[in-house]
Scaffold this motif. Structure first.
Motif, PDB file in Angstrom:
ATOM      1  N   GLY A  63      38.820   8.913  -1.390  1.00 57.01           N
ATOM      2  CA  GLY A  63      40.065   9.517  -1.838  1.00 57.01           C
ATOM      3  C   GLY A  63      40.398  10.837  -1.187  1.00 57.01           C
ATOM      4  N   ILE A  64      39.568  11.330  -0.279  1.00 53.39           N
ATOM      5  CA  ILE A  64      39.873  12.571   0.432  1.00 53.39           C
ATOM      6  C   ILE A  64      41.044  12.326   1.372  1.00 53.39           C
ATOM      7  CG2 ILE A  64      39.010  14.152   2.205  1.00 53.39           C
ATOM      8  CD1 ILE A  64      36.311  14.064   0.796  1.00 53.39           C
ATOM      9  N   ARG A  65      41.992  13.261   1.379  1.00 51.46           N
ATOM     10  CA  ARG A  65      43.213  13.069   2.156  1.00 51.46           C
ATOM     11  C   ARG A  65      43.556  14.281   3.029  1.00 51.46           C
ATOM     12  NH1 ARG A  65      42.006   8.806   1.059  1.00 51.46           N
ATOM     13  NH2 ARG A  65      43.108   7.172  -0.090  1.00 51.46           N
ATOM     14  N   ALA A  66      42.555  15.090   3.375  1.00 49.58           N
ATOM     15  CA  ALA A  66      42.802  16.219   4.271  1.00 49.58           C
ATOM     16  C   ALA A  66      41.513  16.577   4.988  1.00 49.58           C
ATOM     17  CB  ALA A  66      43.345  17.421   3.504  1.00 49.58           C
ATOM     18  N   PHE A  67      41.635  16.912   6.282  1.00 42.18           N
ATOM     19  CA  PHE A  67      40.494  17.251   7.122  1.00 42.18           C
ATOM     20  C   PHE A  67      40.777  18.560   7.850  1.00 42.18           C
ATOM     21  CE2 PHE A  67      40.580  12.714   6.555  1.00 42.18           C
ATOM     22  CZ  PHE A  67      39.261  12.386   6.282  1.00 42.18           C
TER      23      PHE A  67
ATOM     24  N   PRO B  19      32.620  20.055  19.452  1.00 43.49           N
ATOM     25  CA  PRO B  19      33.275  18.749  19.587  1.00 43.49           C
ATOM     26  C   PRO B  19      33.952  18.250  18.320  1.00 43.49           C
ATOM     27  CG  PRO B  19      30.944  18.426  19.238  1.00 43.49           C
ATOM     28  CD  PRO B  19      31.154  19.925  19.292  1.00 43.49           C
ATOM     29  N   SER B  20      34.139  19.117  17.332  1.00 45.12           N
ATOM     30  CA  SER B  20      34.647  18.679  16.035  1.00 45.12           C
ATOM     31  C   SER B  20      35.978  17.932  16.146  1.00 45.12           C
ATOM     32  CB  SER B  20      34.799  19.880  15.098  1.00 45.12           C
ATOM     33  OG  SER B  20      35.420  19.518  13.894  1.00 45.12           O
ATOM     34  N   GLU B  21      36.945  18.506  16.870  1.00 45.21           N
ATOM     35  CA  GLU B  21      38.244  17.840  16.984  1.00 45.21           C
ATOM     36  C   GLU B  21      38.095  16.467  17.627  1.00 45.21           C
ATOM     37  OE1 GLU B  21      41.895  20.995  17.214  1.00 45.21           O
ATOM     38  OE2 GLU B  21      40.860  20.550  19.097  1.00 45.21           O
ATOM     39  N   GLN B  22      37.294  16.401  18.660  1.00 44.40           N
ATOM     40  CA  GLN B  22      37.095  15.129  19.350  1.00 44.40           C
ATOM     41  C   GLN B  22      36.469  14.091  18.421  1.00 44.40           C
ATOM     42  OE1 GLN B  22      34.615  15.388  22.885  1.00 44.40           O
ATOM     43  NE2 GLN B  22      33.906  13.287  22.589  1.00 44.40           N
ATOM     44  N   LEU B  23      35.408  14.487  17.719  1.00 45.01           N
ATOM     45  CA  LEU B  23      34.711  13.553  16.833  1.00 45.01           C
ATOM     46  C   LEU B  23      35.597  13.121  15.669  1.00 45.01           C
ATOM     47  CD1 LEU B  23      31.206  15.280  16.823  1.00 45.01           C
ATOM     48  CD2 LEU B  23      31.824  13.134  17.958  1.00 45.01           C
ATOM     49  N   LEU B  24      36.323  14.069  15.092  1.00 45.62           N
ATOM     50  CA  LEU B  24      37.233  13.731  13.996  1.00 45.62           C
ATOM     51  C   LEU B  24      38.343  12.810  14.490  1.00 45.62           C
ATOM     52  CD1 LEU B  24      38.344  14.035  11.128  1.00 45.62           C
ATOM     53  CD2 LEU B  24      39.465  16.157  11.875  1.00 45.62           C
ATOM     54  N   GLY B  25      38.933  13.148  15.628  1.00 48.02           N
ATOM     55  CA  GLY B  25      40.013  12.323  16.164  1.00 48.02           C
ATOM     56  C   GLY B  25      39.573  10.908  16.455  1.00 48.02           C
ATOM     57  N   ASP B  26      38.385  10.760  17.042  1.00 49.80           N
ATOM     58  CA  ASP B  26      37.884   9.412  17.331  1.00 49.80           C
ATOM     59  C   ASP B  26      37.633   8.630  16.050  1.00 49.80           C
ATOM     60  OD1 ASP B  26      38.025  10.034  19.997  1.00 49.80           O
ATOM     61  OD2 ASP B  26      35.855  10.344  20.258  1.00 49.80           O
ATOM     62  N   ALA B  27      37.139   9.308  15.020  1.00 48.49           N
ATOM     63  CA  ALA B  27      36.888   8.629  13.743  1.00 48.49           C
ATOM     64  C   ALA B  27      38.186   8.167  13.093  1.00 48.49           C
ATOM     65  CB  ALA B  27      36.133   9.565  12.800  1.00 48.49           C
ATOM     66  N   LEU B  28      39.231   8.984  13.208  1.00 50.94           N
ATOM     67  CA  LEU B  28      40.517   8.628  12.611  1.00 50.94           C
ATOM     68  C   LEU B  28      41.264   7.569  13.421  1.00 50.94           C
ATOM     69  CD1 LEU B  28      41.725  12.202  11.581  1.00 50.94           C
ATOM     70  CD2 LEU B  28      40.924  10.389  10.041  1.00 50.94           C
TER      71      LEU B  28
ATOM     72  N   MET C  47      46.169  14.419   5.840  1.00 50.71           N
ATOM     73  CA  MET C  47      46.596  15.635   6.515  1.00 50.71           C
ATOM     74  C   MET C  47      45.499  16.137   7.453  1.00 50.71           C
ATOM     75  SD  MET C  47      48.445  17.532   3.259  1.00 50.71           S
ATOM     76  CE  MET C  47      49.469  18.620   4.253  1.00 50.71           C
ATOM     77  N   ILE C  48      45.910  16.686   8.589  1.00 53.64           N
ATOM     78  CA  ILE C  48      44.986  17.293   9.556  1.00 53.64           C
ATOM     79  C   ILE C  48      45.303  18.776   9.665  1.00 53.64           C
ATOM     80  CG2 ILE C  48      44.218  17.375  11.944  1.00 53.64           C
ATOM     81  CD1 ILE C  48      44.836  14.421  12.193  1.00 53.64           C
ATOM     82  N   LEU C  49      44.280  19.594   9.471  1.00 48.47           N
ATOM     83  CA  LEU C  49      44.403  21.045   9.570  1.00 48.47           C
ATOM     84  C   LEU C  49      43.526  21.508  10.736  1.00 48.47           C
ATOM     85  CD1 LEU C  49      44.770  20.083   6.532  1.00 48.47           C
ATOM     86  CD2 LEU C  49      44.090  22.390   5.891  1.00 48.47           C
ATOM     87  N   THR C  50      44.075  22.255  11.670  1.00 52.85           N
ATOM     88  CA  THR C  50      43.270  22.795  12.762  1.00 52.85           C
ATOM     89  C   THR C  50      43.660  24.248  13.023  1.00 52.85           C
ATOM     90  OG1 THR C  50      42.353  22.325  14.956  1.00 52.85           O
ATOM     91  CG2 THR C  50      44.736  22.009  14.684  1.00 52.85           C
TER      92      THR C  50
ATOM     93  N   TYR D 195      51.464  14.970  15.463  1.00 52.87           N
ATOM     94  CA  TYR D 195      51.782  16.183  14.712  1.00 52.87           C
ATOM     95  C   TYR D 195      50.551  16.679  13.978  1.00 52.87           C
ATOM     96  CZ  TYR D 195      51.958  13.429  10.361  1.00 52.87           C
ATOM     97  OH  TYR D 195      51.643  12.635   9.280  1.00 52.87           O
ATOM     98  N   LEU D 196      50.552  17.973  13.695  1.00 51.17           N
ATOM     99  CA  LEU D 196      49.489  18.632  12.944  1.00 51.17           C
ATOM    100  C   LEU D 196      50.086  19.165  11.644  1.00 51.17           C
ATOM    101  CD1 LEU D 196      48.081  20.601  15.989  1.00 51.17           C
ATOM    102  CD2 LEU D 196      47.000  18.601  14.919  1.00 51.17           C
ATOM    103  N   ASP D 197      49.437  18.883  10.535  1.00 50.40           N
ATOM    104  CA  ASP D 197      50.004  19.283   9.251  1.00 50.40           C
ATOM    105  C   ASP D 197      49.959  20.789   9.040  1.00 50.40           C
ATOM    106  OD1 ASP D 197      50.596  16.649   7.666  1.00 50.40           O
ATOM    107  OD2 ASP D 197      48.679  16.337   8.688  1.00 50.40           O
TER     108      ASP D 197
END
Length: 465
Positions: A72-76, A84-93, A108-111, A143-145
């Motif tokens: 139920g988590i809806r924001a990262f 490599p966080s952005e890369q790993l998160l993006g590949d997972a999504l 939602m994606i927060l960076t 887009y980035l939230d």
């Protein structure tokens, strides 16, 4: 020694269905308030980095992100600074299951922008544009939230204003950003910056994120210097990150990944935390369990003035939840928590949902989610027990309670990252103008277990941050 009481099961499983969009809209120059849609629990991915893990590529980040969504988590929350966080998160999504079951508009994606390396920063318009373009590419999104200016205490107010101005231009002219904020450690600096931006631009920040300032060790963010000052500066949401103070409040001590011992806490502060941990052991508890529950549970109310009405992830299988179901419709303070392993995520969600069970309406929601019929009563009693131990920990910390380590440190010498002016992300990467290189799978060192003394080796299943 008595074992730590366990939380009760967080949810019942059900076959997934395609998730509905988060209700965002913009019309006549006005957009949905961030506080009406941002979830109160955010999955932080700073742990997908060498600060917390020797080799982030050995983590099952795809499994963690997928499991977080199914919980139920809806924001990262991520950042280019997190290796490599952005890369790993993006590949997972971007996996087929996630794309089919969880469309991009259902989470939602927060960076962040601006922090390049430990001592390198670039808040220029050119760098901000390039950083945003690169984040969009790494995260496989158009887009980035929410985008924060990262660790604003390390640069001048003029640099922060330049970055915020450019982010707002991108928001208004290009539409690849929806909300804009700042993040950092010193609460007073965050307040100064928020007031300056409102004064200079006439528009308040959507969000200001602090970390390690609402914990067993430091609760400054709940003071007039913190959330109340930020609210007066027009800030809509104040998320709090790192309830374990970047791993300080752990029985095993601060985490050491590929970067070694980087934590800014002094030896004396660490010693005080070890004494507090032993106190918790004497009462059959682990300090991190108390720390996580205390921070999450109390920030729900302490952070409410700049909280959120978003989906609280209460455990109703595959349904959009509401704080009208748990919390009586009041805003809930927003927290960011980072994990590295499935058992850490599961434990965090068990604690979170037990906290929600104790809120108004939580009794009915727990039953609907398949949890215990007495979950509400158990949650209320658990809160009292945690509060008592928290008072004991704070007595032991003494003068270290509400202590803030300097950020930046006295010996810090910052560098401005060179480059800028090229709009192509590929050129940025090729010319080495990206963040400091991180370990790739091929270059990663051989994994080596960290040995602890006594019972600490069995102390697993709890978040690092």
């Amino acid at each position: 020694m008595a074992s730590t009481p366990t939380e009760h099961p967080s949810t019942t499983s059900s076959f997934p269905s395609r998730q509905k969009p988060i209700p965002y809209s913009t019309a006549d120059g006005r957009r949905t308030l961030l506080s009406s849609i941002l979830p109160p629990l955010i999955f932080g991915t700073a742990t997908f980095n060498t600060q917390y893990n020797s080799d982030p590529f050995t983590l099952d980040t795809t499994g963690l992100v997928t499991s977080a969504l199914t919980h139920g988590i809806r924001a990262f929350d991520t950042s280019p600074y997190y290796g490599p966080s952005e890369q790993l998160l993006g590949d997972a999504l971007a996996t087929p299951f996630v794309r089919e079951t969880f469309p991009r508009d259902s989470y939602m994606i927060l960076t962040k922008v601006g922090r390049v390396a430990g001592d390198e920063f670039n808040y220029s318009r050119e760098w901000v544009r390039q950083s945003i373009a690169r984040s969009l590419a790494r995260l496989h999104t158009n887009y980035l939230d929410l985008v924060y200016c990262h660790d604003v205490e390390f640069v001048t107010p003029a640099e922060v204003l330049e970055a915020v101005t450019e982010l707002r231009r991108i928001r208004d002219e290009e539409g690849t950003i929806r909300y804009i904020g700042i993040s950092g450690y010193p609460v007073d600096v965050l307040g100064d910056m928020a007031e300056m931006i409102l004064r200079e631009t006439g528009e308040p920040l959507n969000a200001v994120q602090s970390y390690a300032h609402f914990t067993l060790q430091n609760q400054t963010l709940a003071s007039p210097r913190g959330i109340h000052r930020l609210r007066n500066a027009g800030v809509d949401v104040v998320p709090h990150g790192s309830p374990l103070a970047m791993g300080l409040l752990r029985r095993a001590g601060v985490p050491q990944g590929g970067m070694g011992d980087w934590h800014p806490a002094s030896r004396a502060l660490r010693a005080a935390v070890r004494t507090a941990s032993a106190f918790c052991d004497q009462h059959g508890e682990k300090i991190e369990v108390i720390a996580i529950r205390f921070a999450l549970e109390n920030w729900i109310s302490a952070g409410a003035p700049c909280g959120s009405n978003g989906d609280p992830a209460s455990g109703l299988p595959w349904q959009h939840a509401s704080n009208h179901d748990v919390g009586g419709g009041a805003k809930l303070g927003v927290s960011v928590i980072g994990v590295s392993r499935p058992d850490e995520l599961e434990k965090a969600m068990l604690v979170w949902r037990s906290i929600l069970d104790g809120l108004e309406g939580g009794e009915q929601t727990a039953v609907q989610a398949g949890r215990w019929s007495r979950a509400w009563e158990w949650s209320r009693n658990r809160r009292k027990a945690v509060a008592m131990l928290a008072e004991g920990v704070q007595e032991i910390l003494g003068g270290w309670f509400d202590f803030e380590w300097p950020s930046p440190g006295e010996d810090f010498v910052g560098r401005r990252k060179s480059g800028g002016g090229k709009g192509d992300v590929g050129e940025l990467e090729q010319e080495g103008e990206a963040e400091a290189a991180w370990l790739t799978p091929a270059a990663s060192p051989k994994a080596a277990p960290v040995e602890y003394q006594g019972e600490v080796a069995d102390d697993k299943g709890l978040p690092l941050r």
